[in-house]
Design an enzyme around this catalytic site. Structure first.
Site, PDB file in Angstrom:
ATOM      1  N   GLY A  12       0.971  -1.231  -0.196  1.00  0.00           N
ATOM      2  CA  GLY A  12      -0.061  -0.039  -0.168  1.00  0.00           C
ATOM      3  C   GLY A  12       0.833   1.083  -0.126  1.00  0.00           C
ATOM      4  N   ASP A  13       0.489   2.386  -0.351  1.00  0.00           N
ATOM      5  CA  ASP A  13       0.924   3.676  -0.310  1.00  0.00           C
ATOM      6  C   ASP A  13       1.990   3.934  -1.256  1.00  0.00           C
ATOM      7  OD1 ASP A  13      -0.791   4.573   1.706  1.00  0.00           O
ATOM      8  OD2 ASP A  13       0.660   3.664   3.202  1.00  0.00           O
ATOM      9  N   LYS A  16      -0.426   5.208  -5.794  1.00  0.00           N
ATOM     10  CA  LYS A  16      -1.484   4.588  -6.700  1.00  0.00           C
ATOM     11  C   LYS A  16      -2.374   5.950  -7.058  1.00  0.00           C
ATOM     12  CE  LYS A  16      -3.127   1.768  -3.895  1.00  0.00           C
ATOM     13  NZ  LYS A  16      -2.029   1.871  -2.806  1.00  0.00           N
ATOM     14  N   GLY A  40      -5.958   5.848   1.694  1.00  0.00           N
ATOM     15  CA  GLY A  40      -5.746   7.399   1.688  1.00  0.00           C
ATOM     16  C   GLY A  40      -4.719   7.666   0.426  1.00  0.00           C
ATOM     17  N   HIS A  41      -5.198   8.240  -0.529  1.00  0.00           N
ATOM     18  CA  HIS A  41      -4.570   8.451  -1.873  1.00  0.00           C
ATOM     19  C   HIS A  41      -4.160   9.958  -1.971  1.00  0.00           C
ATOM     20  CE1 HIS A  41      -6.310   4.620  -3.519  1.00  0.00           C
ATOM     21  NE2 HIS A  41      -5.579   4.324  -2.345  1.00  0.00           N
ATOM     22  N   GLN A 223      -4.868  -0.229  -1.143  1.00  0.00           N
ATOM     23  CA  GLN A 223      -4.112  -0.947  -0.630  1.00  0.00           C
ATOM     24  C   GLN A 223      -2.890  -1.792  -1.524  1.00  0.00           C
ATOM     25  OE1 GLN A 223      -7.805  -1.733   0.314  1.00  0.00           O
ATOM     26  NE2 GLN A 223      -7.283   0.135   1.746  1.00  0.00           N
ATOM     27  N   LEU A 331      11.227   7.785  -7.121  1.00  0.00           N
ATOM     28  CA  LEU A 331      12.658   7.659  -7.230  1.00  0.00           C
ATOM     29  C   LEU A 331      13.308   8.699  -6.789  1.00  0.00           C
ATOM     30  CD1 LEU A 331      14.501   5.648  -8.642  1.00  0.00           C
ATOM     31  CD2 LEU A 331      14.275   7.036 -10.825  1.00  0.00           C
ATOM     32  N   GLY A 414       8.314  13.048  -8.020  1.00  0.00           N
ATOM     33  CA  GLY A 414       7.689  13.931  -7.396  1.00  0.00           C
ATOM     34  C   GLY A 414       6.320  13.791  -7.039  1.00  0.00           C
TER      35      GLY A 414
HETATM   36  P1  GDP Z   1      -1.473   5.517  -2.561  1.00  0.00           P
HETATM   37  O1  GDP Z   1      -2.185   5.109  -1.256  1.00  0.00           O
HETATM   38  O2  GDP Z   1      -0.858   4.541  -3.108  1.00  0.00           O
HETATM   39  O3  GDP Z   1      -2.307   6.285  -3.415  1.00  0.00           O
HETATM   40  O4  GDP Z   1      -0.333   6.465  -1.835  1.00  0.00           O
HETATM   41  P2  GDP Z   1      -0.338   7.691  -0.836  1.00  0.00           P
HETATM   42  O5  GDP Z   1      -0.939   8.792  -1.528  1.00  0.00           O
HETATM   43  O6  GDP Z   1      -0.927   7.281   0.456  1.00  0.00           O
HETATM   44  O7  GDP Z   1       1.266   7.878  -0.486  1.00  0.00           O
HETATM   45  C1  GDP Z   1       2.093   8.270  -1.321  1.00  0.00           C
HETATM   46  C2  GDP Z   1       2.622   9.698  -1.131  1.00  0.00           C
HETATM   47  O8  GDP Z   1       3.789   9.837  -1.888  1.00  0.00           O
HETATM   48  C3  GDP Z   1       2.095  10.812  -1.295  1.00  0.00           C
HETATM   49  O9  GDP Z   1       2.044  11.829  -0.263  1.00  0.00           O
HETATM   50  C4  GDP Z   1       2.096  11.214  -2.502  1.00  0.00           C
HETATM   51  O10 GDP Z   1       2.034  12.884  -2.921  1.00  0.00           O
HETATM   52  C5  GDP Z   1       3.522  10.875  -2.649  1.00  0.00           C
HETATM   53  N1  GDP Z   1       4.151  10.723  -3.872  1.00  0.00           N
HETATM   54  C6  GDP Z   1       3.708  10.038  -5.086  1.00  0.00           C
HETATM   55  N2  GDP Z   1       4.404   9.837  -5.889  1.00  0.00           N
HETATM   56  C7  GDP Z   1       5.614  10.571  -5.506  1.00  0.00           C
HETATM   57  C8  GDP Z   1       6.950  10.704  -5.953  1.00  0.00           C
HETATM   58  O11 GDP Z   1       7.388  10.268  -7.170  1.00  0.00           O
HETATM   59  N3  GDP Z   1       8.012  11.465  -5.142  1.00  0.00           N
HETATM   60  C9  GDP Z   1       7.582  11.838  -4.166  1.00  0.00           C
HETATM   61  N4  GDP Z   1       8.423  12.482  -3.283  1.00  0.00           N
HETATM   62  N5  GDP Z   1       6.298  11.759  -3.419  1.00  0.00           N
HETATM   63  C10 GDP Z   1       5.426  11.164  -4.197  1.00  0.00           C
HETATM   64  P1  IMO Z   2      -3.984   2.671   0.675  1.00  0.00           P
HETATM   65  O1  IMO Z   2      -4.878   2.612  -0.297  1.00  0.00           O
HETATM   66  C1  IMO Z   2      -1.419   1.137   3.591  1.00  0.00           C
HETATM   67  C2  IMO Z   2      -3.295  -1.687   6.503  1.00  0.00           C
HETATM   68  C3  IMO Z   2      -3.478  -1.189   7.801  1.00  0.00           C
HETATM   69  C4  IMO Z   2      -3.177  -2.600   8.532  1.00  0.00           C
HETATM   70  C5  IMO Z   2      -3.937  -3.580   7.297  1.00  0.00           C
HETATM   71  C6  IMO Z   2      -5.441  -3.712   7.836  1.00  0.00           C
HETATM   72  O2  IMO Z   2      -3.700   4.349   0.856  1.00  0.00           O
HETATM   73  O3  IMO Z   2      -2.565   2.228   0.043  1.00  0.00           O
HETATM   74  P2  IMO Z   2      -7.570  -2.241   7.681  1.00  0.00           P
HETATM   75  O4  IMO Z   2      -8.065  -1.074   8.579  1.00  0.00           O
HETATM   76  O5  IMO Z   2      -7.731  -2.484   6.351  1.00  0.00           O
HETATM   77  O6  IMO Z   2      -8.499  -3.549   8.375  1.00  0.00           O
HETATM   78  O7  IMO Z   2      -6.038  -2.522   8.170  1.00  0.00           O
HETATM   79  O8  IMO Z   2      -3.961  -2.957   6.203  1.00  0.00           O
HETATM   80  N1  IMO Z   2      -3.584  -0.647   5.341  1.00  0.00           N
HETATM   81  C7  IMO Z   2      -3.159   0.192   4.633  1.00  0.00           C
HETATM   82  N2  IMO Z   2      -1.561   0.373   4.737  1.00  0.00           N
HETATM   83  N3  IMO Z   2      -1.948   1.717   2.542  1.00  0.00           N
HETATM   84  C8  IMO Z   2      -3.335   1.547   2.756  1.00  0.00           C
HETATM   85  O9  IMO Z   2      -4.288   1.954   1.919  1.00  0.00           O
HETATM   86  C9  IMO Z   2      -4.082   0.486   3.603  1.00  0.00           C
HETATM   87  N4  IMO Z   2      -5.297   0.195   4.058  1.00  0.00           N
HETATM   88  C10 IMO Z   2      -5.043  -0.603   5.069  1.00  0.00           C
HETATM   89  O10 IMO Z   2      -2.199  -0.302   8.231  1.00  0.00           O
HETATM   90  O11 IMO Z   2      -1.931  -2.962   8.678  1.00  0.00           O
HETATM   91 MG    MG Z   3      -2.136   5.744   0.903  1.00  0.00          MG
END
Ligand code: GDP
Ligand code: IMO
Ligand code: MG
Length: 428
Positions: A12-13, A16, A40-41, A223, A331, A414
């Site tokens: 996750g994170d 995406k 959280g996106h 995720q 990167l 970025g």
């Molecule tokens: P998601 O859950 O997969 O959508 O990812 P999140 O948004 O939770 O976490 C990714 C974080 O990295 C966010 O704060 C984005 O703004 C940031 N981000 C995404 N791509 C890049 C990148 O290439 N470089 C940097 N520095 N930040 C990035």
């Molecule tokens: P995005 O879409 C990262 C993790 C939680 C926990 C496990 C189970 O932003 O990538 P839950 O509340 O789903 O039952 O928790 O999954 N988790 C994530 N980790 N990014 C997420 O979503 C997540 N959604 C759930 O931290 O370990």
């Molecule tokens: Mg996220």
């Protein structure tokens, strides 16, 4: 091309949301297919930062149709708050379509998520405590409430009464928590229903007709592969299927409609919550990655655990999702490292693994085997073509391609939409 899935290749994170936002310029529909507001996106463009939990990441484009699929679980209060916040920022949610079959997160789901974690103590999963797991559990138990139930007062009251027979006992007798009445729940939730009603529709025919007409549909996963309830690091997983198959189940679109499956992976690795993480860095380098990458959760604000890129994990994601290609994000964050390590395999009890071991104990105790590559120690956040990247960064990407066995078609340097290198992405 028409049907395109984006899914997380790690825990996750991975970014995406950002990649979905970049690609949505070319799409007519964007559909979330699983998860809930555990996601959280973050999307950044033109000085604006949107933090999205339930609304698909393409929402910034005025012409796209954002869809919430049947595989998603919705906390209606959270969804309405998110819609209101977006409207206040000048982002219209008028075109949002929500499947009639989405399951609802009810207050007792949130209570039970927290209570269950508390009960597990040191063995907690580290969930987001948003009620995701208990809502999916009730879906599987056939005790769940769905979006369509909100439009029939007597059906809704009846189903709430049936659910509360069990939930109130559980809350009061097992956990010593307050209980709920049908009246208070019905009043609150039927009001949410009235506000959401204009957005609710059957989405399987909507998306299939769109595909028939040659429209482009992007399926946005939440995720990541290693959090998948079937394919992830069970029990340290979420309750849905973030893997590519989940896109079909979670929207009512068949696998024959999918043309491309893009996996998103960070150039290093992070994880939130408990569970195995062979390449985790506890020391100074981990702290450096957390600082340079601002690795704090979008949903819970928790500090993410950080480590080196784990090639067996991504190779496993290629297999489980049938990935056609990869996007490597963040990167630019690796500019903080003098040299960069990549885990190429694990070892456990004398056995070498080049993909995720099938047995949990082997993965929990896996010792990473690293290759070390030179860093580039220069700011790359302004690069817009592959050729502009320093040789060491190009070599790093080439090495990840070799290890994953699929091409890296997109590179992010970025958070902003513009900070993206499209290597193999024909704009429409
Ligand atoms: P998601 O859950 O997969 O959508 O990812 P999140 O948004 O939770 O976490 C990714 C974080 O990295 C966010 O704060 C984005 O703004 C940031 N981000 C995404 N791509 C890049 C990148 O290439 N470089 C940097 N520095 N930040 C990035
Ligand atoms: P995005 O879409 C990262 C993790 C939680 C926990 C496990 C189970 O932003 O990538 P839950 O509340 O789903 O039952 O928790 O999954 N988790 C994530 N980790 N990014 C997420 O979503 C997540 N959604 C759930 O931290 O370990
Ligand atoms: Mg996220």
């Amino acid at each position: 091309m028409a049907g395109f899935i984006i899914c997380g290749a790690q825990w996750g994170d991975e970014g995406k949301g950002k990649i979905t936002d970049v690609l949505c310029e070319d799409f007519d529909y964007v559909a979330r297919f699983q998860g809930g507001n555990n996601a959280g996106h973050t999307v950044v463009h033109g000085g604006r930062t949107l933090k999205l939990h339930l609304i698909p990441s393409g929402i910034m484009y005025p012409d796209i149709v954002p869809v919430i699929g049947n595989g998603v679980v919705i906390d209606p209060r959270v969804l309405l708050e998110e819609m209101d916040a977006l409207e206040q920022q000048g982002v219209s949610c008028e075109r949002l379509v929500i499947s009639t079959n989405t399951h609802l997160i009810m207050p007792w789901h949130r209570d039970l998520d927290g209570a269950n974690e508390h009960r597990l103590g040191a063995n907690e999963i580290g969930t987001t405590r948003r009620g995701i797991g208990p809502a999916y559990q009730d879906k599987a138990s056939r005790l769940g409430l769905r979006m369509q139930d909100l439009f029939d007062r007597s059906i809704f009251r009846e189903k709430v009464a049936t659910a509360l027979e069990e939930k109130n006992d559980l809350l009061a007798k097992v956990y010593g928590l307050p209980t709920y009445t049908v009246d208070e729940i019905a009043e609150e939730y039927l009001a949410y229903g009235q506000r959401l009603k204009p957005h609710v529709a059957e989405i399987s025919p909507l998306l299939n007709e769109a595909l028939d007409q040659g429209k482009w549909v992007l399926f946005e996963g939440a995720q990541g592969t290693l959090l998948d309830i079937d394919h992830g690091t069970y029990p340290f997983v979420t309750r849905s299927n973030p893997t590519a198959g989940g896109a079909c189940v979670g929207t009512g679109v068949g696998p024959t409609r999918i043309d491309r499956v893009l996996g998103i992976a960070k150039a290093y690795l992070t994880r939130v919550g408990s569970g195995p993480f062979p390449t985790e860095l506890a020391g100074e380098m981990g702290a450096r990655l957390i600082e340079a990458g601002h690795e704090y959760g979008t949903t819970t604000g928790r500090q993410r655990r950080a480590g080196w890129y784990d090639a067996p994990v991504v190779k496993y994601a290629v297999q489980v999702n049938g990935l056609t290609d990869l996007a490597i994000t963040k990167l630019d964050v690796l500019s903080c490292a003098e040299t960069i390590k990549v885990c190429v395999a694990y070892e456990h009890l004398g056995v070498r693994y080049t993909t995720v071991p099938g047995h949990q104990s082997a993965f929990h105790h896996a010792q990473p085997i690293y290759e070390e590559l030179p860093g580039w120690k220069t700011d790359i956040s302004g690069c817009r073509t592959f050729g502009e990247l320093p040789q060491a960064a190009r070599d790093y990407i080439g090495y990840l391609e070799e290890l994953a066995g699929v091409p890296v078609s997109i590179i992010a340097v970025g958070p902003d939409r513009e900070q993206t290198i499209l290597r193999d992405w024909p704009r429409r």
